[in-house]
Design a protein around this motif. Sequence first.
Motif, PDB file in Angstrom:
ATOM      1  N   LYS A 137       3.548   2.337  -3.953  1.00  0.00           N
ATOM      2  CA  LYS A 137       4.248   1.994  -5.191  1.00  0.00           C
ATOM      3  C   LYS A 137       5.561   2.748  -5.242  1.00  0.00           C
ATOM      4  O   LYS A 137       5.649   3.900  -4.823  1.00  0.00           O
ATOM      5  N   GLU A 138       6.572   2.069  -5.761  1.00  0.00           N
ATOM      6  CA  GLU A 138       7.915   2.631  -5.860  1.00  0.00           C
ATOM      7  C   GLU A 138       8.357   3.112  -4.475  1.00  0.00           C
ATOM      8  O   GLU A 138       8.355   2.350  -3.523  1.00  0.00           O
ATOM      9  N   ASP A 139       8.725   4.383  -4.331  1.00  0.00           N
ATOM     10  CA  ASP A 139       9.197   4.871  -3.034  1.00  0.00           C
ATOM     11  C   ASP A 139       8.134   5.650  -2.276  1.00  0.00           C
ATOM     12  O   ASP A 139       8.415   6.300  -1.278  1.00  0.00           O
ATOM     13  N   ARG A 140       6.866   5.592  -2.737  1.00  0.00           N
ATOM     14  CA  ARG A 140       5.781   6.316  -2.081  1.00  0.00           C
ATOM     15  C   ARG A 140       4.944   5.360  -1.248  1.00  0.00           C
ATOM     16  O   ARG A 140       4.611   4.270  -1.696  1.00  0.00           O
ATOM     17  N   ASP A 147      -3.568  -1.046  -2.687  1.00  0.00           N
ATOM     18  CA  ASP A 147      -2.113  -0.874  -2.625  1.00  0.00           C
ATOM     19  C   ASP A 147      -1.560  -1.184  -1.237  1.00  0.00           C
ATOM     20  O   ASP A 147      -0.605  -0.549  -0.762  1.00  0.00           O
TER      21      ASP A 147
END
Length: 375
Positions: A148-151, A124
């Motif tokens: 991923k996304e906002d993390r 990631d």
Amino acid sequence: MNKHRHTYRLIFLMLCLMNMGKTAAQSFTGAEQQSISIETPGLFERSDAFRIDFRYLKNDEYSFPLPVGKSGIITNGNLEINTTKGDAVKAMFDGTVRLSYKHSIFGNIIVIRHNNGLETVYGDNAENRVKVGDKVKAGQTIAIVGGKEDRIFCTFAIMINGRRINPETIIDVKSHRLKRQVLLCKKENERINISVEREERKRSTFSPDIDPFEKSNTVEWNLSEMEGDEWCYPLPDAKVISPYGNNRGSHIHSGVDLKTKPNDNVRAAFDGEVILSGPNSGYGNCIKIKHGNGLVTLYGHQSKNLVKAGDRVKAGQIIGLAGRTGHATTEHVHFEVFFCGRRYNPNIIFDHTTRGLRLVTLVINKNGSVTTKKR
């Protein structure tokens, strides 16, 4: 005609040598470059078991993948390490990059094969900074963290012969420390059984809990006997920009200033207990650590302290981030050394050129006086 044949043979030979060089440099098959979980060729060729000894690795031979990150849950052998955007992902040990590409599930992913028989996986990533075949050192930046996304996080795993093992077998995920032990890795049919053969090596008696002057008014501390994991230069890549005793006009410089990049990792010089952590006048964000043999070390101007008073720390543990808080005009760390309350030039302990311990024995008196004698 014979002349042309000779020329053709030379050209053919040169092409063969060039191809041989490319094959040797490649070193990994197509399957190894595309498969995350794949057996390591020859790992159990000579025996059905081998050992990995972590007891005597030096500080620069191991790195947690995200030194300032926060470890999360472990799922199916994968450890999620949370951090902030733009953080650098580090190689855990020396090794060779076996795989570096974009995976359908784990995004930009890297697999490094290490000489000790392990493989480490870093997934990631926002950006990979190494390619297949690259030789890397422990602590070297290999990627920029993604998520991923906002993390923002890195998915990390450790493998033996293509099989994931619990990362907690090797590292303390909370403190980020490597467990100093010997692992026995044994292949039994299709399984790999891992056991701790010898427990963690007993560290020296250099401890803040021990009164060194209980039996005598003097104690000898042989720096050359300190193991690699029992000490650490406060900023391993720093240079001195202001030495101890440098005349500052109205006062004499009470420590040594170590120049580095902003927010670089400040590390504990030895095992000890944090006795102060917070703003402290001109020192800005300041940390004091009590060690053994009457020693206290001070670290000043951090942009952020990562420990609090009462915390136990290990040598090399990250305790703060370099900054310019307090009376500072540039990002650096102000480092001081005290014995029994008396301030000394830090070079009584450290050689700032090599960033290593001085090979001397310190004779420390209960009243705070210190003399040195060579080995």
